[in-house]
Write an enzyme that holds these catalytic residues in place. Structure first.
Site, PDB file in Angstrom:
ATOM      1  N   LYS A 140       0.834  -1.210   0.000  1.00  0.00           N
ATOM      2  CA  LYS A 140       0.000   0.000   0.000  1.00  0.00           C
ATOM      3  C   LYS A 140       0.864   1.253   0.000  1.00  0.00           C
ATOM      4  CE  LYS A 140      -3.615   2.469   2.505  1.00  0.00           C
ATOM      5  NZ  LYS A 140      -4.698   2.395   3.512  1.00  0.00           N
ATOM      6  N   HIS A 281      -6.987 -29.995 -33.206  1.00  0.00           N
ATOM      7  CA  HIS A 281      -7.976 -29.013 -32.758  1.00  0.00           C
ATOM      8  C   HIS A 281      -8.817 -29.556 -31.598  1.00  0.00           C
ATOM      9  CE1 HIS A 281      -6.656 -26.615 -36.033  1.00  0.00           C
ATOM     10  NE2 HIS A 281      -7.232 -27.339 -36.979  1.00  0.00           N
TER      11      HIS A 281
END
Length: 529
Positions: A140, A281
């Site tokens: 922070k 695929h």
């Protein structure tokens, strides 16, 4: 915000002490005062470094088996104070709080403890409290404070100090802060996920998932899409944990297809015989078992030689030289197997674009896991499809019963159908797929496409008739009408495996009886979307 900010005081408190001594020496050589706790302080002192205990700063000893040591204003004030705020500076002076410019913390090994199968109490004890609190405080206040939570960032920190005469830039501190918050988020996700499982909560109100970047990919499914690959820390054998021996890095589509191939081939344990799956695929275009892997490959390849070009090949045993030679006969993107012989690796070395991955073991198809799929605005989560049936689970619904040999092919076809995109139709004969129809909007189209592919392969191989003649056929879900089943019969199928459960089951059974087919119901479906 201030851009450059020097580091004069650092707090080092780590569980993983890899690189700690080298980092401590480098910081000390730059005139940085070192604070530390417990085992970290001892490690640094044993290396001859001057270290001040956090207990000396707080005025309180470590207590409660180390649960309480850094949760104190002297620590958090030093991390959170804004250095350009007069009120904050006055409070620091009044309460004798010194600024901390660098926090180096990695957390208690909670994930490793869970992975090792530890009991509930041990897992609870390995939930870090002080570490995440300090990390969040330092992150922070990144305008002034550097927070390092990963050993991989030690060298980057020292390089930054060298480049800026003992200081760091705001951009660097922002990057560290983002990494820090991601780490605490992943840590909390691991804790909450474990706890939900421990208390039997299958649908917690909030669900958190996390991953670690494994690879920035060249692009996604298409070149205009950016993509990344994250791993979740699972030990499950597969593409995420495999060792790559050669070839360029995997692409997005490679990873997706290789995962599909290895999950499919893992359905066949070594006791089932050598097995090979060829994927294109994300759908199988050939799967077979054989006396050897080389034979299994040839049988799988003969299902659809056209689609196999540029495909992914997965094996359920050690890749040997004979199989490697056969595979190099056409262009293949990836080969994945539990292991590979030195001779096989040498053969593949001549194909520099062929990727070879080894996993060390097969994946457990029965393992409990969850899958995640993103939709707009949310996620769908479900249990992984680990459903299986045995011959004893099947219900014969026709006048003709399958022979023992047919039953073997039916169960083989059912395993493969589980890994074919729905609507799925799979023809199998003698332990090999001979026709696969995948991803069609109607089941009858899947049956027709699979049969047509088999006809084309028969012509290419110089056979007098397609291998679907006398085959077993699997449907991943029930036949809603008799038409799909009749197409399978027209292709030459002699027996059928399907879930059953349609409103027209009796009509479909009657059609099977009229065609002389044997048919069994599984009572389980395998939709794969």
């Amino acid at each position: 915000m201030t851009d450059l900010h020097p580091i004069t005081r650092a707090l080092l408190s780590v569980s993983d002490k890899t690189g700690l001594i080298d980092l401590g020496r480098a910081l000390s050589a730059r005139g940085v005062e070192l604070l530390s706790t417990g085992g970290s302080a001892k490690t640094l002192r044993d290396a001859g470094l001057d270290v001040r205990d956090v207990a000396d700063v707080t005025g309180f000893p470590e207590m409660m088996d180390g649960r309480v040591k850094t949760l104190h204003p002297a620590v958090h004030g030093g991390l959170l104070a804004l250095r350009d705020n007069d009120a904050h500076l006055a409070a620091m002076e009044e309460h004798k709080i010194d600024a901390i410019d660098l926090l180096v913390v990695n957390l208690y090994p909670f994930e490793e403890t869970v992975a090792a199968g530890a009991g509930y109490d041990d897992c609870i004890e390995n939930i870090d409290i002080g570490g995440p609190a300090m990390i969040r405080a330092a992150a922070k206040n990144h305008a002034f404070v550097n927070v390092v939570v990963d050993v991989l960032d030690y060298d980057a920190l020292l390089a930054e100090l060298d480049a800026n005469d003992g200081a760091t830039t705001l951009a660097f501190r922002q990057t560290l802060a983002q990494t820090a918050y991601a780490r605490t988020a992943a840590y909390d996700a691991a804790v909450s996920t474990w706890m939900a499982g421990a208390i039997g909560d299958t649908a917690p109100r909030r669900k958190a998932v996390a991953g670690t970047l494994a690879q920035t990919l060249r692009y996604g499914e298409n070149p205009h899409q950016s993509a990344t690959f994250y791993v979740d820390g699972s030990s499950r054998p597969g593409v995420a944990t495999a060792t790559q021996h050669q070839g360029k890095e995997l692409s997005y589509n490679n990873i997706n297809d290789t995962d599909a191939a290895f999950e499919l081939v893992s359905e066949f344990a070594p006791a089932d015989g050598p097995a090979v799956a060829i994927i294109k695929h994300a759908n199988p275009c050939g799967v077979a078992i054989g006396a050897t892997l080389a034979q299994a490959y040839q049988k799988a390849f003969q299902c659809d030689q056209t689609s196999a070009f540029g495909g992914i090949i997965a094996l359920n045993g050690e890749l040997d030289a004979e199989t490697a030679e056969a595979i190099t006969g056409i262009f293949t993107e990836v080969v994945i197997a539990p292991s590979a012989t030195d001779e096989a690796k040498e053969i593949f070395a001549a194909k520099k674009n062929l990727r070879l991955l080894t996993t060390g073991a097969l994946a457990d198809p029965m393992a409990v896991a969850q899958t995640i799929r993103q939709v707009s605005g949310g996620y769908l989560m479900q249990d992984k499809d680990n459903g299986r049936v045995a011959s004893s689970d099947l219900r014969v619904v026709t006048k003709v019963k399958p022979t023992d040999a047919q039953m073997v092919d039916l169960l083989f076809a059912w395993k493969v159908a589980k890994h074919v995109k729905s609507n799925a139709i799979v023809y199998v004969k003698d332990g090999a797929t001979v026709g696969v129809g995948a991803g069609q909007m109607s089941r009858i189209d899947s049956a027709l496409i699979a049969a047509k592919k088999a006809e084309r392969m028969a012509e290419a191989l110089g056979l007098s008739e397609p291998l679907t003649k006398g085959s077993a056929v699997a449907s991943d879900a029930f036949f809603p009408f008799a038409d799909g089943l009749l197409e399978a019969a027209a292709a030459g199928a002699s027996c059928v495996i399907q879930p059953g459960g349609s409103m027209r089951d009796e009509e479909v059974i009657a059609a099977a009886d009229d065609a002389g087919l044997a048919m069994v119901f599984t009572g389980m479906r395998h939709f794969r979307h």
